[in-house]
Design a protein around this motif. Structure first.
Motif, short mmCIF file in Angstrom:
data_model
loop_
_atom_site.label_atom_id
_atom_site.label_comp_id
_atom_site.label_asym_id
_atom_site.label_seq_id
_atom_site.Cartn_x
_atom_site.Cartn_y
_atom_site.Cartn_z
N ARG A 39 11.43 42.59 19.59
CA ARG A 39 11.04 41.56 20.56
C ARG A 39 11.15 42.13 21.98
NH1 ARG A 39 11.07 36.32 18.50
NH2 ARG A 39 12.19 36.07 16.54
N PRO A 40 10.31 41.75 22.94
CA PRO A 40 9.14 40.90 22.75
C PRO A 40 7.98 41.73 22.20
CG PRO A 40 9.32 41.53 25.05
CD PRO A 40 10.48 42.18 24.34
N SER A 41 7.10 41.07 21.45
CA SER A 41 5.98 41.79 20.85
C SER A 41 4.81 40.85 20.63
CB SER A 41 6.44 42.39 19.51
OG SER A 41 5.34 42.65 18.68
N THR A 42 3.67 41.27 21.14
CA THR A 42 2.44 40.49 20.92
C THR A 42 2.09 40.49 19.44
OG1 THR A 42 1.69 41.16 23.10
CG2 THR A 42 0.01 40.32 21.62
N LEU A 44 4.15 40.58 16.93
CA LEU A 44 5.03 39.59 16.30
C LEU A 44 4.53 38.17 16.57
CD1 LEU A 44 7.71 38.76 14.88
CD2 LEU A 44 8.80 38.88 17.14
N ASP A 45 4.25 37.89 17.85
CA ASP A 45 3.79 36.54 18.20
C ASP A 45 2.53 36.18 17.41
OD1 ASP A 45 5.83 36.57 20.01
OD2 ASP A 45 4.57 36.90 21.77
N ASP A 106 14.60 36.37 10.41
CA ASP A 106 14.59 36.33 11.88
C ASP A 106 15.78 37.06 12.46
OD1 ASP A 106 13.43 35.86 14.25
OD2 ASP A 106 13.59 33.68 14.20
N GLU A 109 16.69 40.43 18.10
CA GLU A 109 16.19 41.70 18.61
C GLU A 109 15.00 42.22 17.80
OE1 GLU A 109 17.98 46.16 19.11
OE2 GLU A 109 19.35 44.47 19.29
N ARG A 110 15.14 42.19 16.45
CA ARG A 110 14.14 42.83 15.60
C ARG A 110 13.99 42.10 14.27
NH1 ARG A 110 13.70 49.30 13.97
NH2 ARG A 110 11.45 49.22 13.98
#
Ligand SMILES: Cc1cc2nc3c(=O)[nH]c(=O)nc-3n(C[C@H](O)[C@H](O)[C@H](O)COP(=O)(O)O)c2cc1C
Length: 197
Positions: A39-42, A44-45, A106, A109-110
């Motif tokens: 995170r953050p990650s497009t 992932l989103d 979840d 961090e990762r």
């Protein structure tokens, strides 16, 4: 013992259809493809919302070097299946796997994402290992960590990787390597400028 990790490129789409391309190391666990985005990650989103991703297996390492040096406009091809959300694959993919999110472990961090195969297809032959391609992937990892690594480590490792480039690269690998070298030089110049201020 460590997990075996394979370097791939993941293409995702936002709910509005905006394409995102990111190199990702994946694990294969039975039927599952396991992704671990920081995170953050497009990526992932997009996966959390659309529950879809496309895994691209490529030998054009310009995609790895391009993504870490701000060149993400790679040619894509529609990979959407009837009744499925929008999905694209890289035009240069030798193989692609359309994936559906099955499980999320979840983490702040990762998170760990378990995805199942919806469809897979071959598009080109894999020609074997190429040391320059491996060197570009290692170089891309270095460039993605420029701010975290000591400058002398970067110089030493780039010098070592250069040997494989000199001995075994083709045009694509040489172009990718040039982008990485440029990024390393830009970073070093910015560090000198910062120290002089
Ligand atoms: C070879 C390679 C492997 C990578 N593997 C991962 C990974 O497993 N997880 C991750 O979060 N980022 C990984 N990265 C870095 C991501 O590609 C990069 O940070 C990317 O921008 C992820 O964020 P995004 O989804 O917002 O694009 C890797 C980069 C390279 C060059």
């Amino acid at each position: 013992m460590n997990d075996q990790i394979f370097e791939t490129v993941v293409t995702t789409c936002s709910p509005a259809g905006v394409i995102h391309v990111a190199p990702m190391g994946v694990r294969y666990s039975g039927d599952r493809v396991v992704l671990k985005p920081f995170r953050p990650s497009t990526t992932l989103d997009n996966i959390l919302v659309t529950r879809r991703a496309v895994l691209n297996l490529v030998d054009d390492v310009r995609v790895f070097a391009g993504c870490v040096t701000g060149r993400r406009a790679f040619a894509t091809v529609d990979a959407q299946r009837a009744g499925e959300p929008r999905a694209v694959r890289l035009a240069c993919a030798l193989e692609h796997l359309l994936l559906r999110l099955d499980e999320v472990d979840d983490d702040l961090e990762r998170p760990t994402l378990g995805l199942l195969r919806v469809h897979e297809a071959r598009h080109g032959p894999w020609r074997g290992f190429n040391r320059a391609q491996a060197a570009v992937i290692e170089g891309a990892v270095l460039v993605s960590r420029l701010r975290m690594l000591p400058p002398d480590k970067i110089v030493t490792e780039m010098r070592y990787l250069q040997i494989a480039i000199d001995k075994t690269a083709g045009d694509a690998e040489r172009e990718a390597w040039g982008w990485l070298q440029e990024a390393v030089e830009r970073h070093a110049a910015a560090a000198v400028e910062g120290a002089a201020r």
